[in-house]
Design a protein around this motif. Structure first.
Motif, short mmCIF file in Angstrom:
data_model
loop_
_atom_site.label_atom_id
_atom_site.label_comp_id
_atom_site.label_asym_id
_atom_site.label_seq_id
_atom_site.Cartn_x
_atom_site.Cartn_y
_atom_site.Cartn_z
N ALA A 33 0.85 -1.20 0.03
CA ALA A 33 0.10 -0.24 0.05
C ALA A 33 0.93 1.40 0.00
O ALA A 33 0.51 2.46 -0.61
CB ALA A 33 -0.73 0.12 1.38
N LYS A 34 2.10 1.30 0.69
CA LYS A 34 2.82 2.30 0.71
C LYS A 34 4.37 1.82 0.77
O LYS A 34 4.48 0.80 0.85
CB LYS A 34 2.88 3.12 2.09
N PRO A 35 5.19 2.67 -0.04
CA PRO A 35 6.70 2.10 0.05
C PRO A 35 7.24 2.08 1.41
O PRO A 35 6.62 2.70 2.34
CB PRO A 35 7.34 3.36 -0.54
N GLU A 36 8.23 1.33 1.66
CA GLU A 36 8.86 1.46 3.02
C GLU A 36 9.86 2.68 3.10
O GLU A 36 10.26 3.00 2.10
CB GLU A 36 9.79 0.24 3.14
N TRP A 37 10.03 2.98 4.33
CA TRP A 37 11.14 4.14 4.62
C TRP A 37 12.38 3.51 3.87
O TRP A 37 12.93 2.49 4.34
CB TRP A 37 11.17 4.35 6.20
N VAL A 124 24.86 15.46 5.55
CA VAL A 124 23.56 15.13 5.28
C VAL A 124 22.91 13.89 6.13
O VAL A 124 21.77 14.00 6.43
CB VAL A 124 23.46 15.11 3.56
N GLU A 125 23.69 12.92 6.05
CA GLU A 125 23.25 11.66 6.44
C GLU A 125 22.96 11.56 7.94
O GLU A 125 22.17 10.80 8.40
CB GLU A 125 24.24 10.43 6.09
N ALA A 126 23.58 12.38 8.63
CA ALA A 126 23.18 12.68 10.12
C ALA A 126 21.81 13.23 10.07
O ALA A 126 21.02 12.97 10.97
CB ALA A 126 24.01 13.61 10.90
N TRP A 127 21.29 14.37 9.37
CA TRP A 127 20.11 14.71 9.57
C TRP A 127 19.12 13.57 9.00
O TRP A 127 18.00 13.35 9.54
CB TRP A 127 19.76 15.99 8.27
N THR A 132 14.78 9.77 10.10
CA THR A 132 14.34 8.16 10.08
C THR A 132 13.85 8.05 11.48
O THR A 132 12.86 7.32 11.81
CB THR A 132 15.45 7.12 9.50
N LEU A 133 14.64 8.13 12.53
CA LEU A 133 14.36 8.03 13.60
C LEU A 133 12.91 8.74 14.22
O LEU A 133 12.05 8.12 15.07
CB LEU A 133 15.18 8.14 14.77
N PHE A 158 16.84 10.85 -2.71
CA PHE A 158 15.88 10.22 -2.87
C PHE A 158 15.15 9.49 -1.84
O PHE A 158 14.21 9.25 -1.62
CB PHE A 158 16.02 9.13 -4.02
N GLY A 159 15.98 9.40 -0.80
CA GLY A 159 15.44 8.72 0.56
C GLY A 159 14.76 9.56 1.18
O GLY A 159 13.70 9.20 1.69
N ALA A 160 15.32 10.86 1.26
CA ALA A 160 14.56 11.76 2.07
C ALA A 160 13.16 12.31 1.28
O ALA A 160 12.00 12.21 2.12
CB ALA A 160 15.47 13.02 2.50
N LEU A 161 13.21 12.26 0.11
CA LEU A 161 11.91 12.73 -0.68
C LEU A 161 11.05 11.57 -0.44
O LEU A 161 9.60 11.51 -0.44
CB LEU A 161 12.19 12.76 -2.24
#
Length: 210
Positions: A33-37, A124-127, A132-133, A158-161
């Motif tokens: 139904a929805k993509p995964e994070w 960027v990955e720290a943000w 995610t948390l 693309f992960g954040a979007l």
């Protein structure tokens, strides 16, 4: 109701800051139904050279990838570039944060990620990890605020979007979620689950083609 309105405004601001939408590719068979994070892979390939030049090349290759397996390999190399902090302190704190996550101590992980952000705000990955948390806690306001920081530094993330699209779906804004997922596909046409999400939301929001 007020909280949902506030989240909607924050999400709308993120949409205005993102790249223009483009038409999506045709989708395969329907998925969940929805993509995964989206999270970075546990093991990342080594990448060298200038990160900005690497990313420009990799994103060009990602968009042109002829099949899903090649696209996935390119995706992993992009995550590997994003993982580079160029700070020994940030690297150590990130290692501790991931150890805390393995031990399911999300409070400690958030504190460690916040410390990284204070000493290395352009990492960027720290943000993204902190967003995610917050998402897993359904703290959408803070998750959206961190996604905004990610996209301000890397509009092609693309992960954040995809995470923004998930939050929009969770708060019931399918139309804006559809717009976000289309933007994901403009960057990463073969991203797992996203073409299916676009197809479903397009039928729900815009109706079936006649």
């Amino acid at each position: 109701m007020r909280a949902r309105f506030h989240l909607g405004l924050l999400a709308a601001a993120l949409l205005l800051a993102a790249a223009p939408a483009v038409a999506q590719e045709s989708a395969p068979q329907p998925g969940p139904a929805k993509p995964e994070w989206v999270k970075p892979p546990a093991k990342l390939p080594h990448v060298g050279g200038d990160p900005s030049k690497n990313l420009d090349f990799l994103f060009g290759a990602l968009k042109a990838a002829p099949d899903a397996s090649i696209a996935k390999a390119i995706e992993e190399r992009i995550w590997a570039v994003w993982a580079v902090s160029r700070s020994d302190t940030a690297n150590l704190l990130m290692l501790r944060a991931r150890t805390a996550l393995t031990g399911k101590d999300s409070d400690l992980a958030i504190k460690l990620l916040t410390a990284i952000i204070k000493i290395k705000p352009d990492y960027v990955e720290a943000w993204n990890e902190r967003a995610t948390l917050y998402y897993t806690r359904k703290d959408y306001g803070r998750a959206l605020a961190d996604i905004r920081e990610v996209l301000k530094r890397e509009p092609r993330h693309f992960g954040a979007l995809a995470g923004l699209g998930l939050i929009l779906q969770d708060i019931g804004d399918d139309r804006q979620a559809l717009d976000v997922y289309r933007r994901v596909l403009a960057i990463y046409p073969r991203m797992e689950h996203i073409p299916d999400a676009v197809k479903r939301l397009q039928e729900k929001v815009e109706g079936r083609d006649i």
